[in-house]
Motif scaffolding. Structure first.
Motif, PDB file in Angstrom:
ATOM      1  N   THR A  42     -14.634  21.472  24.963  1.00  0.00           N
ATOM      2  CA  THR A  42     -13.270  21.919  25.262  1.00  0.00           C
ATOM      3  C   THR A  42     -12.535  20.813  26.008  1.00  0.00           C
ATOM      4  O   THR A  42     -13.101  20.159  26.885  1.00  0.00           O
ATOM      5  CB  THR A  42     -13.288  23.205  26.105  1.00  0.00           C
ATOM      6  OG1 THR A  42     -13.986  24.224  25.396  1.00  0.00           O
ATOM      7  CG2 THR A  42     -11.871  23.694  26.386  1.00  0.00           C
ATOM      8  N   TYR A  43     -11.281  20.627  25.645  1.00  0.00           N
ATOM      9  CA  TYR A  43     -10.499  19.518  26.199  1.00  0.00           C
ATOM     10  C   TYR A  43      -9.095  20.012  26.539  1.00  0.00           C
ATOM     11  O   TYR A  43      -8.467  20.739  25.762  1.00  0.00           O
ATOM     12  CB  TYR A  43     -10.440  18.402  25.158  1.00  0.00           C
ATOM     13  CG  TYR A  43      -9.516  17.256  25.481  1.00  0.00           C
ATOM     14  CD1 TYR A  43      -9.784  16.367  26.516  1.00  0.00           C
ATOM     15  CD2 TYR A  43      -8.367  17.038  24.709  1.00  0.00           C
ATOM     16  CE1 TYR A  43      -8.940  15.290  26.787  1.00  0.00           C
ATOM     17  CE2 TYR A  43      -7.525  15.964  24.971  1.00  0.00           C
ATOM     18  CZ  TYR A  43      -7.814  15.106  26.008  1.00  0.00           C
ATOM     19  OH  TYR A  43      -6.976  14.051  26.273  1.00  0.00           O
ATOM     20  N   THR A  44      -8.623  19.621  27.718  1.00  0.00           N
ATOM     21  CA  THR A  44      -7.249  19.921  28.127  1.00  0.00           C
ATOM     22  C   THR A  44      -6.474  18.608  28.200  1.00  0.00           C
ATOM     23  O   THR A  44      -6.725  17.794  29.100  1.00  0.00           O
ATOM     24  CB  THR A  44      -7.215  20.627  29.491  1.00  0.00           C
ATOM     25  OG1 THR A  44      -7.985  21.832  29.420  1.00  0.00           O
ATOM     26  CG2 THR A  44      -5.780  20.973  29.881  1.00  0.00           C
ATOM     27  N   TYR A  54      -3.069  28.261  23.299  1.00  0.00           N
ATOM     28  CA  TYR A  54      -2.050  28.251  24.352  1.00  0.00           C
ATOM     29  C   TYR A  54      -2.211  29.557  25.114  1.00  0.00           C
ATOM     30  O   TYR A  54      -2.004  30.641  24.557  1.00  0.00           O
ATOM     31  CB  TYR A  54      -0.641  28.153  23.764  1.00  0.00           C
ATOM     32  CG  TYR A  54       0.450  28.523  24.733  1.00  0.00           C
ATOM     33  CD1 TYR A  54       0.693  27.733  25.853  1.00  0.00           C
ATOM     34  CD2 TYR A  54       1.220  29.670  24.544  1.00  0.00           C
ATOM     35  CE1 TYR A  54       1.682  28.081  26.766  1.00  0.00           C
ATOM     36  CE2 TYR A  54       2.217  30.021  25.437  1.00  0.00           C
ATOM     37  CZ  TYR A  54       2.435  29.222  26.555  1.00  0.00           C
ATOM     38  OH  TYR A  54       3.418  29.568  27.458  1.00  0.00           O
ATOM     39  N   SER A 105      -0.040  24.086  28.830  1.00  0.00           N
ATOM     40  CA  SER A 105      -1.165  25.029  28.910  1.00  0.00           C
ATOM     41  C   SER A 105      -2.029  25.026  27.651  1.00  0.00           C
ATOM     42  O   SER A 105      -2.689  26.016  27.355  1.00  0.00           O
ATOM     43  CB  SER A 105      -0.640  26.456  29.153  1.00  0.00           C
ATOM     44  OG  SER A 105       0.126  26.520  30.328  1.00  0.00           O
ATOM     45  N   THR A 139      -5.195  24.067  25.387  1.00  0.00           N
ATOM     46  CA  THR A 139      -6.587  23.615  25.417  1.00  0.00           C
ATOM     47  C   THR A 139      -7.069  23.464  23.974  1.00  0.00           C
ATOM     48  O   THR A 139      -6.644  24.228  23.091  1.00  0.00           O
ATOM     49  CB  THR A 139      -7.501  24.602  26.168  1.00  0.00           C
ATOM     50  OG1 THR A 139      -7.420  25.890  25.550  1.00  0.00           O
ATOM     51  CG2 THR A 139      -7.099  24.707  27.623  1.00  0.00           C
TER      52      THR A 139
END
Length: 248
Positions: A94-96, A119, A167, A169
């Motif tokens: 998982t990457y933001t 989102y 927001s 991800t």
């Protein structure tokens, strides 16, 4: 009995696939007098072999999904789709992305494919470049916070509306880390480097142990191409073909 179990635990704990693969590759090459494979060359072949097998998981997965839909695949231990999914899922990350007020968000350097973009709790729909232009041409069809969208743009994604970038991800499948067989510095009389799994840049294969034979044969194939030894290359191809036929 306890002693045997402890010994088995140590064997599992300290087993390093990359060292086992290299020993096998060198043994086969030396047996047939095909020449020495340096650590640098081995690491290069190992990287390509792992990446090839990693990518093959997705082709096999698609093939078995088709078979499953046709009701020709098994269940339980014979559920190949589930087994392939378990391997692929080990590479899920998982990457933001960093947001700088631009709707263009960079993908991580190690991404292989995107699983889902979210989102908040909403899934962001992926659309084509051509479709997004049509959607944006009308206020009635333009993406909104309630129904966001994104398009792929090289190594970036562009989100719509741009305000959701704060927001977002990204859940994605990453590429496996490059394997690296590391060794202790050689002395003047050392003819073969000694394996050093404690080196800072050491990296074992990330594929399951069941792929060890396939990795070995692919490395032999690449080594055969490099040193122009047809027998070594053909041996690697033959064994790789046998392994592929077993896996379906």
């Amino acid at each position: 009995m306890i002693g045997f179990l402890f010994f088995d635990y140590l064997c599992i704990k300290y087993y390093q696939m990359i060292n086992s693969v290299r020993n096998t590759v060198l043994a086969i090459a030396n047996k047939h007098n095909f020449g020495y494979i340096t650590p640098a060359d081995f690491n290069l072949y190992a990287k390509q072999a792992q990446l090839d097998i990693f990518e093959d998981y997705f082709y096999r997965y698609n093939d078995w999904i088709t078979k499953q839909n046709s009701r020709v695949s098994g269940s339980g231990y014979a559920n190949i789709v589930k087994n392939l999914e378990e391997v692929i899922d080990t590479f899920s990350s998982t990457y933001t992305p960093n947001y700088d007020a631009s709707p263009v968000l960079p993908l991580p350097d190690d991404y292989y494919l995107i699983s889902v973009v979210k989102y908040a709790s909403k899934e962001v729909e992926r659309v084509s470049q051509n479709k997004i232009l049509n959607l944006m041409s009308s206020n009635l069809t333009s993406p909104t916070i309630a129904y966001p969208a994104y398009v792929m743009d090289g190594d970036n994604i562009t989100v719509y509306p741009s305000s959701i970038g704060t927001s977002v991800t990204i859940q994605y499948i990453r590429k496996p880390l490059d394997p690296k067989w590391t060794y202790f510095p050689l002395g003047e009389n050392d003819s073969e480097p000694a394996f050093n799994q404690g080196a800072n840049d050491y990296q074992d294969f990330e594929l399951p142990a069941t792929d060890e034979k396939n990795i070995t044969m692919r490395i032999l194939k690449y080594a055969g191409i490099s040193i122009r030894e047809a027998d070594l290359y053909n041996a690697g191809v033959a064994e790789e073909t046998k392994e592929s036929q077993k896996q379906g």
